[in-house]
Motif scaffolding. Structure first.
Motif, PDB file in Angstrom:
ATOM      1  N   THR A  28       0.765  -1.280   0.018  1.00 47.96           N
ATOM      2  CA  THR A  28      -0.153  -0.102   0.122  1.00 47.96           C
ATOM      3  C   THR A  28       0.955   1.362   0.074  1.00 47.96           C
ATOM      4  OG1 THR A  28      -0.059  -0.250   2.352  1.00 47.96           O
ATOM      5  CG2 THR A  28      -1.880  -1.271   1.274  1.00 47.96           C
ATOM      6  N   CYS A  29       0.560   2.044  -0.927  1.00 48.41           N
ATOM      7  CA  CYS A  29       1.416   3.322  -0.924  1.00 48.41           C
ATOM      8  C   CYS A  29       1.333   4.033   0.172  1.00 48.41           C
ATOM      9  CB  CYS A  29       1.215   4.211  -2.319  1.00 48.41           C
ATOM     10  SG  CYS A  29       1.550   3.383  -3.676  1.00 48.41           S
ATOM     11  N   GLY A  30       2.460   4.486   0.876  1.00 47.99           N
ATOM     12  CA  GLY A  30       2.033   5.221   2.171  1.00 47.99           C
ATOM     13  C   GLY A  30       2.282   6.688   2.164  1.00 47.99           C
ATOM     14  N   PRO A  31       2.215   7.184   3.022  1.00 45.81           N
ATOM     15  CA  PRO A  31       2.084   8.862   3.265  1.00 45.81           C
ATOM     16  C   PRO A  31       3.519   9.402   2.837  1.00 45.81           C
ATOM     17  CG  PRO A  31       2.608   8.009   5.534  1.00 45.81           C
ATOM     18  CD  PRO A  31       2.397   6.802   4.640  1.00 45.81           C
ATOM     19  N   ILE A  39      -7.928  13.636   6.980  1.00 49.58           N
ATOM     20  CA  ILE A  39      -9.055  12.584   7.195  1.00 49.58           C
ATOM     21  C   ILE A  39      -9.221  11.927   5.824  1.00 49.58           C
ATOM     22  CG2 ILE A  39      -9.834  13.304   9.178  1.00 49.58           C
ATOM     23  CD1 ILE A  39     -12.234  14.465   7.976  1.00 49.58           C
ATOM     24  N   GLY A  40      -9.106  12.705   4.563  1.00 46.70           N
ATOM     25  CA  GLY A  40      -9.098  11.871   3.254  1.00 46.70           C
ATOM     26  C   GLY A  40      -8.085  11.172   3.034  1.00 46.70           C
ATOM     27  N   ASN A  41      -6.859  11.336   3.466  1.00 46.97           N
ATOM     28  CA  ASN A  41      -5.728  10.321   3.294  1.00 46.97           C
ATOM     29  C   ASN A  41      -6.125   9.088   4.069  1.00 46.97           C
ATOM     30  OD1 ASN A  41      -3.719  13.016   3.809  1.00 46.97           O
ATOM     31  ND2 ASN A  41      -3.714  11.940   1.767  1.00 46.97           N
ATOM     32  N   LEU A  42      -6.682   9.379   5.335  1.00 49.49           N
ATOM     33  CA  LEU A  42      -6.942   8.365   6.383  1.00 49.49           C
ATOM     34  C   LEU A  42      -8.067   7.499   5.741  1.00 49.49           C
ATOM     35  CD1 LEU A  42      -6.343  10.384   9.552  1.00 49.49           C
ATOM     36  CD2 LEU A  42      -5.037   8.691   8.708  1.00 49.49           C
ATOM     37  N   ARG A  43      -9.093   7.975   4.964  1.00 57.00           N
ATOM     38  CA  ARG A  43     -10.063   7.026   4.368  1.00 57.00           C
ATOM     39  C   ARG A  43      -9.333   5.922   3.615  1.00 57.00           C
ATOM     40  NH1 ARG A  43     -14.549   7.635  -0.298  1.00 57.00           N
ATOM     41  NH2 ARG A  43     -15.563   5.688   0.133  1.00 57.00           N
ATOM     42  N   THR A  44      -8.609   6.336   2.817  1.00 51.36           N
ATOM     43  CA  THR A  44      -7.879   5.220   1.945  1.00 51.36           C
ATOM     44  C   THR A  44      -7.019   4.190   2.980  1.00 51.36           C
ATOM     45  OG1 THR A  44      -7.576   6.766   0.204  1.00 51.36           O
ATOM     46  CG2 THR A  44      -6.013   4.970   0.283  1.00 51.36           C
ATOM     47  N   TYR A  45      -6.585   4.822   4.028  1.00 55.60           N
ATOM     48  CA  TYR A  45      -5.905   3.574   4.903  1.00 55.60           C
ATOM     49  C   TYR A  45      -7.019   2.780   5.532  1.00 55.60           C
ATOM     50  CZ  TYR A  45      -1.863   6.256   3.402  1.00 55.60           C
ATOM     51  OH  TYR A  45      -0.732   6.791   2.684  1.00 55.60           O
ATOM     52  N   VAL A  46      -8.040   3.332   5.722  1.00 56.11           N
ATOM     53  CA  VAL A  46      -9.205   2.401   6.361  1.00 56.11           C
ATOM     54  C   VAL A  46      -9.720   1.582   5.626  1.00 56.11           C
ATOM     55  CG1 VAL A  46     -11.441   2.622   7.299  1.00 56.11           C
ATOM     56  CG2 VAL A  46     -10.099   4.329   8.072  1.00 56.11           C
ATOM     57  N   GLY A  72      12.006  12.951  -2.450  1.00 58.50           N
ATOM     58  CA  GLY A  72      11.765  12.783  -3.881  1.00 58.50           C
ATOM     59  C   GLY A  72      10.368  12.941  -4.389  1.00 58.50           C
ATOM     60  N   HIS A  73       9.642  13.345  -3.600  1.00 60.51           N
ATOM     61  CA  HIS A  73       7.968  13.742  -3.904  1.00 60.51           C
ATOM     62  C   HIS A  73       7.973  15.194  -4.275  1.00 60.51           C
ATOM     63  CE1 HIS A  73       3.538  12.604  -3.396  1.00 60.51           C
ATOM     64  NE2 HIS A  73       3.924  13.346  -4.687  1.00 60.51           N
ATOM     65  N   LEU A  74       8.000  15.623  -5.413  1.00 60.63           N
ATOM     66  CA  LEU A  74       8.099  16.973  -5.798  1.00 60.63           C
ATOM     67  C   LEU A  74       6.782  17.787  -5.811  1.00 60.63           C
ATOM     68  CD1 LEU A  74      10.766  16.817  -8.590  1.00 60.63           C
ATOM     69  CD2 LEU A  74      11.074  17.009  -6.153  1.00 60.63           C
ATOM     70  N   CYS A 237      -2.427  -1.394  -3.724  1.00 57.67           N
ATOM     71  CA  CYS A 237      -3.419  -0.450  -3.366  1.00 57.67           C
ATOM     72  C   CYS A 237      -2.806   0.983  -3.130  1.00 57.67           C
ATOM     73  CB  CYS A 237      -4.043  -0.710  -1.950  1.00 57.67           C
ATOM     74  SG  CYS A 237      -4.603  -2.158  -1.814  1.00 57.67           S
ATOM     75  N   GLY A 238      -3.918   2.065  -3.534  1.00 56.38           N
ATOM     76  CA  GLY A 238      -3.679   3.341  -3.350  1.00 56.38           C
ATOM     77  C   GLY A 238      -4.866   4.214  -3.692  1.00 56.38           C
ATOM     78  N   GLY A 239      -4.687   5.429  -3.343  1.00 59.08           N
ATOM     79  CA  GLY A 239      -6.037   6.096  -3.726  1.00 59.08           C
ATOM     80  C   GLY A 239      -6.064   6.489  -5.066  1.00 59.08           C
ATOM     81  N   GLU A 240      -7.343   6.849  -5.347  1.00 63.29           N
ATOM     82  CA  GLU A 240      -7.631   6.907  -6.782  1.00 63.29           C
ATOM     83  C   GLU A 240      -6.686   7.700  -7.694  1.00 63.29           C
ATOM     84  OE1 GLU A 240     -11.106   9.166  -8.086  1.00 63.29           O
ATOM     85  OE2 GLU A 240     -11.668   9.684  -5.834  1.00 63.29           O
ATOM     86  N   ASP A 241      -6.186   8.893  -7.069  1.00 61.30           N
ATOM     87  CA  ASP A 241      -5.256   9.559  -7.865  1.00 61.30           C
ATOM     88  C   ASP A 241      -4.093   8.950  -8.222  1.00 61.30           C
ATOM     89  OD1 ASP A 241      -4.562   9.366  -5.118  1.00 61.30           O
ATOM     90  OD2 ASP A 241      -3.578  11.449  -5.101  1.00 61.30           O
ATOM     91  N   HIS A 242      -3.704   7.754  -7.877  1.00 65.38           N
ATOM     92  CA  HIS A 242      -2.749   7.146  -8.346  1.00 65.38           C
ATOM     93  C   HIS A 242      -2.797   6.284  -9.472  1.00 65.38           C
ATOM     94  CE1 HIS A 242      -0.495   8.675  -4.937  1.00 65.38           C
ATOM     95  NE2 HIS A 242      -0.754   7.567  -3.944  1.00 65.38           N
ATOM     96  N   ILE A 243      -3.979   6.323  -9.989  1.00 62.45           N
ATOM     97  CA  ILE A 243      -4.611   5.424 -11.183  1.00 62.45           C
ATOM     98  C   ILE A 243      -3.647   6.121 -12.473  1.00 62.45           C
ATOM     99  CG2 ILE A 243      -6.192   4.601 -12.584  1.00 62.45           C
ATOM    100  CD1 ILE A 243      -8.037   4.604 -10.096  1.00 62.45           C
ATOM    101  N   TYR A 270     -11.503   5.541  -3.273  1.00 60.89           N
ATOM    102  CA  TYR A 270     -11.893   6.856  -3.708  1.00 60.89           C
ATOM    103  C   TYR A 270     -12.008   8.091  -2.794  1.00 60.89           C
ATOM    104  CZ  TYR A 270     -12.264   5.073  -8.574  1.00 60.89           C
ATOM    105  OH  TYR A 270     -12.048   4.675  -9.509  1.00 60.89           O
ATOM    106  N   PHE A 271     -12.011   9.253  -3.093  1.00 64.97           N
ATOM    107  CA  PHE A 271     -11.734  10.193  -2.470  1.00 64.97           C
ATOM    108  C   PHE A 271     -12.833  10.608  -1.471  1.00 64.97           C
ATOM    109  CE2 PHE A 271      -9.008  12.269  -5.747  1.00 64.97           C
ATOM    110  CZ  PHE A 271      -7.708  11.746  -5.156  1.00 64.97           C
ATOM    111  N   LEU A 272     -12.467  11.260  -0.271  1.00 63.92           N
ATOM    112  CA  LEU A 272     -13.276  11.881   0.523  1.00 63.92           C
ATOM    113  C   LEU A 272     -13.277  13.467   0.178  1.00 63.92           C
ATOM    114  CD1 LEU A 272     -14.458  11.694   3.541  1.00 63.92           C
ATOM    115  CD2 LEU A 272     -12.623  12.928   4.144  1.00 63.92           C
ATOM    116  N   ARG A 278     -12.364  17.286  -3.698  1.00 63.56           N
ATOM    117  CA  ARG A 278     -11.538  16.482  -3.003  1.00 63.56           C
ATOM    118  C   ARG A 278     -10.845  17.179  -1.885  1.00 63.56           C
ATOM    119  NH1 ARG A 278      -5.691  14.602  -5.467  1.00 63.56           N
ATOM    120  NH2 ARG A 278      -4.763  14.006  -3.479  1.00 63.56           N
ATOM    121  N   MET A 279     -10.657  16.519  -0.509  1.00 64.74           N
ATOM    122  CA  MET A 279      -9.830  16.945   0.454  1.00 64.74           C
ATOM    123  C   MET A 279      -8.422  16.837  -0.021  1.00 64.74           C
ATOM    124  SD  MET A 279     -10.361  16.024   4.310  1.00 64.74           S
ATOM    125  CE  MET A 279     -11.709  16.940   4.840  1.00 64.74           C
ATOM    126  N   SER A 280      -7.573  17.858  -0.006  1.00 68.06           N
ATOM    127  CA  SER A 280      -6.283  17.638  -0.203  1.00 68.06           C
ATOM    128  C   SER A 280      -5.352  18.577   0.681  1.00 68.06           C
ATOM    129  CB  SER A 280      -6.005  17.906  -1.930  1.00 68.06           C
ATOM    130  OG  SER A 280      -5.722  19.228  -2.132  1.00 68.06           O
TER     131      SER A 280
END
Ligand code: AMP
Ligand code: ZN
Length: 458
Positions: A28-31, A39-46, A72-74, A237-243, A270-272, A278-280
């Motif tokens: 699972t792609c982490g933070p 809490i949007g990120n946390l929805r994906t981890y739930v 490395g995350h620009l 796995c990951g959040g929908e933005d990673h597709i 999918y996003f909260l 989208r919460m970001s």
């Protein structure tokens, strides 16, 4: 009972079959630890936690790997802008290393509050620089890279099915592009290694065969998943933005070097949403779990709220729906508490519940089965045992919950004592007067066989 999961790669519900009989590998792609999680990120981890618990419920032995992106995350996913960690360092006056440490531990504390199980293996990008360099060398040796003045890039045009996961229309993208590509040859090309800017010392940089610099964001996931799960494993796995960007890039890297497709199943949460958006992290308004806790909301009420929607549909946040989730959770907890000790689970309910979770983690329907169970006329001890079994997936800590003990102020307790004394001495008028004072202060007295019980009036 068969477990069916929706695979984004094939856009199909597929029956899950493990690749190896001994264990199921999930990555699972982490933070990215330059700030708190929202809490949007946390929805994906739930969602990922529910997936893992469902696999365990189905008796699979799960090896779960989660990375921590600490370099490395620009700022832009198109490989431009500043490194988020270095930017965070300037914002807070701490070093990039201190920030990574601080926000990684804040993230683990959020996970703990939400009863999200820790992965079997945590891995940090900065602890795996040699593995990332070796993977880039392998990709280079197979002829998929080119060098520009600011880094080593992956040439996506050499991979005929690049972007298949996202069903990317590459020609359309190329034609419609208005973004500055720098020296990139194609819009979808991405950095594998970035050079430190000339004349500037970065806090996080390493030697490499190509010069001093740091790895691109995507390479860490391919390198670390291969190290801990093998080149081809069960579920990614990951959040929908990673597709659209991150996961196609991971797939391209792994395919270029090892010739494998990386994962058998690709699953996305999918996003909260906040209203229409989208919460970001980058667009300002984001709510941390701590904000909920500061408002007196039990973090597990947020977990309960997440269970109200299927992971593959958007969920809109509102305080009203969160409050309503908190009330429902309290109802369930109170009932479970009153049911007393468990005996053995009811097979028919367990079957219904399993059918729902095994149908691509349908938690709204699994919750409906849970409420049916609560309303049923089964003996309390059977209901309790069944619910505790469900809770292995729900993760609401129902076994340990106890009604909160209300703290009654000293002066109220003293009034209650004086009333008791007056009653014992048959001074009924005084006893009534003490009782009225207690009521005026917002409390009530209930006379029980064990003596008076005081509680706040709701
Ligand atoms: P980040 O820390 O930004 O790399 O994101 C961590 C994870 O949260 C990624 O898997 C993202 O896809 C996911 N994510 C980001 N925003 C949201 C959101 N609003 N709702 C659900 N998941 C999200
Ligand atoms: Zn990743």
């Amino acid at each position: 009972m068969t477990l069916r999961l929706y695979d984004t790669y094939s856009r199909r519900l597929r029956e899950f079959q493990p690749l190896h009989s001994s264990e199921v590998g999930i990555y699972t792609c982490g933070p990215t630890v330059y700030d708190y999680a929202h809490i949007g990120n946390l929805r994906t981890y739930v969602f990922e936690d529910i997936l893992r618990r469902t696999l365990e419920f189905n008796s699979y032995n799960v090896r779960h790997v989660m990375n921590i992106t600490d370099v490395g995350h620009l700022a832009s996913d198109a490989d431009s802008g500043e490194d988020k960690m270095e930017k965070g360092s300037r914002r807070t006056g701490k070093t990039a290393w201190e920030i990574a440490e601080f926000f990684a531990s804040a993230f683990k504390s959020d996970m703990h509050h939400l009863n999200i199980q820790e992965p079997t293996i945590w891995c940090k990008a900065t602890d795996h620089i040699p593995e990332q360099i070796a993977l880039i060398q392998c990709i280079e040796a197979k002829g998929y890279t080119y060098c520009t003045s600011d880094g080593i890039y992956f040439d996506t045009s050499k991979m005929p099915d690049y972007g298949y996961l996202a069903r990317l229309d590459i020609e359309g993208l190329q034609a419609g592009t208005r973004i500055d590509m720098g020296e990139k040859r194609h819009i979808t090309d991405f950095a594998l290694w970035k050079f430190s800017p000339a004349g500037q010392k970065r806090q996080m940089e390493w030697n490499s065969p190509w010069g001093i610099g740091f790895p691109g964001w995507h390479i860490e996931c391919s390198a670390m998943s291969a190290k801990y799960l093998g080149n081809y494993f069960d579920i990614h796995c990951g959040g929908e933005d990673h597709i659209s960007v991150h996961h196609p890039n991971e797939i391209a890297q792994t395919e270029a070097c090892y010739g494998t497709r990386l994962a058998n199943f690709w699953m996305h949460g999918y996003f909260l949403q906040l209203g229409e958006e989208r919460m970001s992290k980058s667009s300002g308004e984001f709510l941390r779990l701590q904000v909920l806790i500061d408002r007196g909301i039990d973090p597990l009420a947020y977990r309960f709220f997440c269970l109200s929607a299927h992971y593959s549909s958007k969920l809109t946040f509102s305080w009203e729906s969160l409050d309503s989730a908190a009330r429902s959770l309290d109802r369930l907890r109170n009932q479970a508490y009153e049911w007393g000790p468990p005996s053995s689970p009811d097979d028919a309910y367990v079957k219904q519940f399993t059918e729902q979770v095994n149908d691509d983690l349908n938690m709204p329907r699994a919750m409906a089965v849970t409420w049916d169970l609560a309303r049923s006329d089964l003996p309390a001890s059977i209901k309790k045992a069944t619910l505790l079994l469900f809770d292995r997936i729900l993760g609401l800590c129902l076994a340990d919950w106890q009604p909160p003990q209300e703290i009654i102020p000293e002066e109220i307790l003293s009034l209650v004592d004086q009333r008791q004394k007056a009653r014992a001495e048959k001074r009924w008028g005084d006893a009534d007067a003490f009782r009225n004072k207690v009521i005026q202060a917002g409390y009530e007295i209930e006379d029980t066989a064990q003596g008076p019980r005081v509680k706040g009036r709701k």
